[in-house]
Motif scaffolding. Structure first.
Motif, short mmCIF file in Angstrom:
data_model
loop_
_atom_site.label_atom_id
_atom_site.label_comp_id
_atom_site.label_asym_id
_atom_site.label_seq_id
_atom_site.Cartn_x
_atom_site.Cartn_y
_atom_site.Cartn_z
N ALA A 231 -11.35 3.75 44.27
CA ALA A 231 -11.10 2.38 43.82
C ALA A 231 -11.82 2.11 42.50
N ALA B 190 -9.95 3.95 39.81
CA ALA B 190 -8.69 3.28 39.49
C ALA B 190 -8.93 2.06 38.60
N VAL C 125 -2.18 9.13 48.75
CA VAL C 125 -2.24 7.70 48.45
C VAL C 125 -3.32 7.39 47.42
N SER D 280 -2.66 6.27 43.51
CA SER D 280 -3.10 4.94 43.08
C SER D 280 -3.81 5.02 41.74
N GLY E 146 -1.09 5.40 39.19
CA GLY E 146 -0.48 4.09 38.95
C GLY E 146 -1.34 3.24 38.04
N ALA E 147 -2.65 3.25 38.25
CA ALA E 147 -3.56 2.47 37.40
C ALA E 147 -3.52 2.97 35.96
#
Length: 93
Positions: free
Chosen positions: A13, A16, A61, A65, A68-69
């Motif tokens: 996280a 990202a 996943v 992610s 995607g970021a």
């Protein structure tokens, strides 16, 4: 395995967020390849226990992610959308 996924999830996280703010500080190809490794690891799970599928699925996943970021962050920069971008250098592929 849950503790491992929570700790790894926190790290991903944070990565990202950094990848969104500074999208050229991360190379998306390595994140795609690690996500692909998670997909390729799924058939190697012999026992049909959901817990054993959890780690490879989380690899997919979490890594996608970050991809995607990176993609959204690069789009944001190219389209001129304002945001927090302190380090903009292109070393990515």
């Amino acid at each position: 395995i849950i503790i491992l996924l929570v700790i790894e999830g926190i790290g991903v996280a944070l990565t990202a967020i950094k990848a969104y703010r500074q999208p050229f500080s991360e190379t998306y190809t390595i994140w795609v390849l690690i996500g692909l490794a998670g997909i390729l690891a799924l058939p190697s799970v012999v026992n049909m226990s959901p817990a054993l599928y959890l780690y490879p699925i989380s690899l997919v996943v979490m890594n996608l992610s970050v991809v995607g970021a990176i993609v959204v962050g690069r789009y944001r920069l190219r389209s001129g959308i304002k945001g927090n971008s302190t380090m903009l250098y292109d070393n990515a592929g």
